[in-house]
Motif scaffolding. Structure first.
Motif, PDB file in Angstrom:
ATOM      1  N   ASP A 186       0.816  -1.224   0.000  1.00 16.63           N
ATOM      2  CA  ASP A 186       0.000   0.000   0.000  1.00 16.63           C
ATOM      3  C   ASP A 186       0.846   1.268   0.000  1.00 16.63           C
ATOM      4  OD1 ASP A 186      -2.365  -1.484   0.089  1.00 16.63           O
ATOM      5  OD2 ASP A 186      -2.322  -1.586   2.274  1.00 16.63           O
ATOM      6  N   PHE A 187       2.049   1.200   0.617  1.00 14.95           N
ATOM      7  CA  PHE A 187       2.912   2.380   0.740  1.00 14.95           C
ATOM      8  C   PHE A 187       4.321   2.034   0.248  1.00 14.95           C
ATOM      9  CE2 PHE A 187      -0.240   2.603   4.188  1.00 14.95           C
ATOM     10  CZ  PHE A 187      -0.836   3.826   3.920  1.00 14.95           C
ATOM     11  N   PRO A 188       4.472   1.785  -1.054  1.00 12.38           N
ATOM     12  CA  PRO A 188       5.752   1.286  -1.567  1.00 12.38           C
ATOM     13  C   PRO A 188       6.895   2.290  -1.522  1.00 12.38           C
ATOM     14  CG  PRO A 188       4.264   1.771  -3.378  1.00 12.38           C
ATOM     15  CD  PRO A 188       3.457   1.910  -2.118  1.00 12.38           C
ATOM     16  N   LEU A 189       6.601   3.571  -1.301  1.00 13.45           N
ATOM     17  CA  LEU A 189       7.657   4.587  -1.285  1.00 13.45           C
ATOM     18  C   LEU A 189       7.881   5.146   0.121  1.00 13.45           C
ATOM     19  CD1 LEU A 189       6.735   6.479  -4.577  1.00 13.45           C
ATOM     20  CD2 LEU A 189       8.459   4.708  -4.257  1.00 13.45           C
ATOM     21  N   ALA A 190       7.311   4.503   1.126  1.00 17.66           N
ATOM     22  CA  ALA A 190       7.451   4.983   2.498  1.00 17.66           C
ATOM     23  C   ALA A 190       8.745   4.429   3.097  1.00 17.66           C
ATOM     24  CB  ALA A 190       6.253   4.571   3.327  1.00 17.66           C
ATOM     25  N   GLU A 191       9.775   5.272   3.167  1.00 23.53           N
ATOM     26  CA  GLU A 191      11.065   4.808   3.681  1.00 23.53           C
ATOM     27  C   GLU A 191      10.981   4.275   5.111  1.00 23.53           C
ATOM     28  OE1 GLU A 191      14.785   6.761   2.775  1.00 23.53           O
ATOM     29  OE2 GLU A 191      13.720   8.172   1.470  1.00 23.53           O
ATOM     30  N   PRO A 192      10.186   4.883   6.012  1.00 30.24           N
ATOM     31  CA  PRO A 192      10.119   4.314   7.363  1.00 30.24           C
ATOM     32  C   PRO A 192       9.643   2.867   7.381  1.00 30.24           C
ATOM     33  CG  PRO A 192       9.244   6.541   7.361  1.00 30.24           C
ATOM     34  CD  PRO A 192       9.449   6.167   5.931  1.00 30.24           C
ATOM     35  N   LEU A 193       8.775   2.481   6.427  1.00 26.56           N
ATOM     36  CA  LEU A 193       8.329   1.092   6.375  1.00 26.56           C
ATOM     37  C   LEU A 193       9.438   0.165   5.896  1.00 26.56           C
ATOM     38  CD1 LEU A 193       4.652   1.113   5.033  1.00 26.56           C
ATOM     39  CD2 LEU A 193       5.460   0.512   7.308  1.00 26.56           C
ATOM     40  N   TRP A 194      10.202   0.621   4.920  1.00 29.13           N
ATOM     41  CA  TRP A 194      11.358  -0.169   4.496  1.00 29.13           C
ATOM     42  C   TRP A 194      12.312  -0.361   5.678  1.00 29.13           C
ATOM     43  CZ3 TRP A 194      11.626  -2.558  -0.146  1.00 29.13           C
ATOM     44  CH2 TRP A 194      10.830  -2.089  -1.188  1.00 29.13           C
ATOM     45  N   ALA A 195      12.515   0.707   6.448  1.00 28.31           N
ATOM     46  CA  ALA A 195      13.418   0.622   7.596  1.00 28.31           C
ATOM     47  C   ALA A 195      12.878  -0.345   8.650  1.00 28.31           C
ATOM     48  CB  ALA A 195      13.618   2.013   8.200  1.00 28.31           C
ATOM     49  N   VAL A 196      11.574  -0.292   8.897  1.00 25.03           N
ATOM     50  CA  VAL A 196      10.962  -1.213   9.857  1.00 25.03           C
ATOM     51  C   VAL A 196      11.182  -2.657   9.433  1.00 25.03           C
ATOM     52  CG1 VAL A 196       8.682  -2.105  10.504  1.00 25.03           C
ATOM     53  CG2 VAL A 196       9.210   0.296  10.869  1.00 25.03           C
ATOM     54  N   ARG A 197      10.976  -2.925   8.152  1.00 24.98           N
ATOM     55  CA  ARG A 197      11.139  -4.305   7.685  1.00 24.98           C
ATOM     56  C   ARG A 197      12.600  -4.739   7.750  1.00 24.98           C
ATOM     57  NH1 ARG A 197       8.392  -8.317   5.883  1.00 24.98           N
ATOM     58  NH2 ARG A 197       9.268  -9.776   4.367  1.00 24.98           N
ATOM     59  N   MET A 198      13.517  -3.830   7.436  1.00 29.36           N
ATOM     60  CA  MET A 198      14.936  -4.169   7.565  1.00 29.36           C
ATOM     61  C   MET A 198      15.276  -4.533   9.008  1.00 29.36           C
ATOM     62  SD  MET A 198      17.030  -1.519   5.089  1.00 29.36           S
ATOM     63  CE  MET A 198      18.629  -2.165   5.638  1.00 29.36           C
ATOM     64  N   ARG A 199      14.784  -3.743   9.958  1.00 22.87           N
ATOM     65  CA  ARG A 199      15.060  -4.026  11.370  1.00 22.87           C
ATOM     66  C   ARG A 199      14.473  -5.381  11.789  1.00 22.87           C
ATOM     67  NH1 ARG A 199      14.167   1.717  12.011  1.00 22.87           N
ATOM     68  NH2 ARG A 199      16.103   2.711  12.712  1.00 22.87           N
ATOM     69  N   ALA A 200      13.282  -5.687  11.286  1.00 22.46           N
ATOM     70  CA  ALA A 200      12.661  -6.972  11.626  1.00 22.46           C
ATOM     71  C   ALA A 200      13.466  -8.132  11.047  1.00 22.46           C
ATOM     72  CB  ALA A 200      11.225  -7.006  11.119  1.00 22.46           C
ATOM     73  N   LEU A 201      13.975  -7.980   9.824  1.00 20.41           N
ATOM     74  CA  LEU A 201      14.792  -9.034   9.221  1.00 20.41           C
ATOM     75  C   LEU A 201      16.093  -9.233   9.999  1.00 20.41           C
ATOM     76  CD1 LEU A 201      14.224  -8.178   5.448  1.00 20.41           C
ATOM     77  CD2 LEU A 201      13.502 -10.291   6.607  1.00 20.41           C
ATOM     78  N   VAL A 202      16.697  -8.136  10.433  1.00 18.29           N
ATOM     79  CA  VAL A 202      17.919  -8.246  11.242  1.00 18.29           C
ATOM     80  C   VAL A 202      17.609  -8.962  12.555  1.00 18.29           C
ATOM     81  CG1 VAL A 202      19.648  -6.934  12.526  1.00 18.29           C
ATOM     82  CG2 VAL A 202      19.022  -6.237  10.209  1.00 18.29           C
ATOM     83  N   ALA A 203      16.472  -8.592  13.180  1.00 16.38           N
ATOM     84  CA  ALA A 203      16.099  -9.233  14.438  1.00 16.38           C
ATOM     85  C   ALA A 203      15.829 -10.717  14.252  1.00 16.38           C
ATOM     86  CB  ALA A 203      14.871  -8.547  15.030  1.00 16.38           C
ATOM     87  N   ALA A 204      15.398 -11.106  13.053  1.00 17.91           N
ATOM     88  CA  ALA A 204      15.143 -12.516  12.749  1.00 17.91           C
ATOM     89  C   ALA A 204      16.386 -13.237  12.236  1.00 17.91           C
ATOM     90  CB  ALA A 204      14.013 -12.621  11.734  1.00 17.91           C
ATOM     91  N   GLN A 205      17.545 -12.581  12.333  1.00 13.22           N
ATOM     92  CA  GLN A 205      18.814 -13.162  11.877  1.00 13.22           C
ATOM     93  C   GLN A 205      18.803 -13.450  10.373  1.00 13.22           C
ATOM     94  OE1 GLN A 205      21.335 -13.394  14.196  1.00 13.22           O
ATOM     95  NE2 GLN A 205      19.844 -12.439  15.565  1.00 13.22           N
ATOM     96  N   ARG A 206      18.179 -12.566   9.618  1.00  9.10           N
ATOM     97  CA  ARG A 206      18.095 -12.724   8.158  1.00  9.10           C
ATOM     98  C   ARG A 206      18.797 -11.539   7.499  1.00  9.10           C
ATOM     99  NH1 ARG A 206      11.698 -14.004   7.904  1.00  9.10           N
ATOM    100  NH2 ARG A 206      11.971 -13.542   5.676  1.00  9.10           N
ATOM    101  N   ARG A 207      20.100 -11.436   7.781  1.00 11.58           N
ATOM    102  CA  ARG A 207      20.899 -10.289   7.363  1.00 11.58           C
ATOM    103  C   ARG A 207      20.962 -10.157   5.849  1.00 11.58           C
ATOM    104  NH1 ARG A 207      26.200  -9.714   5.934  1.00 11.58           N
ATOM    105  NH2 ARG A 207      27.175  -7.688   6.343  1.00 11.58           N
TER     106      ARG A 207
END
Length: 242
Positions: A186-207
């Motif tokens: 829904d918000f493909p250009l929202a940088e904060p959402l990209w950042a949130v997903r990056m942080r979640a992937l790091v937390a899941a050990q999916r670097r």
């Protein structure tokens, strides 16, 4: 009890089921009152909201017709919900009823209340986000409608970011991964959402996936906006590389 839905198609729900609020222009009149429920909306403002700068020749008469029909709709759903003439305008008095946006606003205030724990914030924002049923005021035309729609979409984006931050802080990584994936559609250009997903992937050990996600974000921002990632995304990327 009446429930007025606006976070999707405009709907009037009663204890017995849905009540047809009428054609698009009449639903627009209802929305124009509902965004200020409990407060009078002057007649000129109502006409502007419903018809922009192209009102019909007998706009006040046409407005009266829509209001009369809406009174019938509301009475069928809940006799306590009324449209009343007040202070040179009209007020939608929901009384015992409520609107989905009114509920969202109350939940946001609850989540922001000092002393509210992160787990409670996340659960409260879960409830707020579940009220979205699609594009706000779907199917209604007009400049005023579009302004309200965009304002509410920005509110949803803000809630998604706050929701994700609360859940990440309490270890609900899987929920954030699922929610952020859907939100980026829904918000493909929202940088904060990209950042949130990056942080979640790091937390899941999916670097590796986090690094690949950054590249996807960088390409999309460059292609569609002609810009590089902002400081937040760039800092996350740098931290992953080092």
């Amino acid at each position: 009890m009446l429930t007025l839905r606006m976070l999707g198609p405009v709907q009037v729900l009663s204890a017995r089921g849905a009540v047809d609020p009428g054609p698009a222009r009449q639903r627009c009149v209802l929305a124009a009152l509902a965004v200020d429920a409990g407060r009078p909306v002057p007649v000129p403002a109502l006409i502007d909201r419903v018809w922009d700068d192209r009102p019909p020749q007998r706009a006040r008469h046409t407005l009266q017709v829509h209001l009369s029909r809406l009174r019938t709709v509301l009475a069928a759903a809940d006799p306590a919900a009324r449209i009343v003439r007040r202070c040179g305008g009209y007020t939608l008095d929901l009384a015992a009823g409520h609107s989905d946006m009114g509920t969202v606003q109350a939940l946001v205030r609850q989540a922001r209340h000092p002393g509210t724990g992160l787990a409670e914030q996340g659960a409260t924002l879960d409830r707020a986000l579940q009220l979205w049923q699609g594009t706000p005021l779907a199917g209604l035309p007009g400049q005023w409608v579009e302004q309200v729609r965009q304002h509410w979409l920005h509110l949803r984006l803000d809630l998604l970011i706050r929701w994700a931050a609360a859940h990440l802080a309490t270890g609900r990584v899987d929920a954030v991964l699922a929610g952020s994936s859907a939100a980026l559609i829904d918000f493909p250009l929202a940088e904060p959402l990209w950042a949130v997903r990056m942080r979640a992937l790091v937390a899941a050990q999916r670097r590796a996936e986090a690094l690949a996600l950054y590249e996807s974000a960088r390409r999309r921002l460059a292609t569609e906006l002609g810009v590089d990632p902002g400081p937040e995304l760039a800092a996350l990327h740098h931290a992953l590389l080092t």
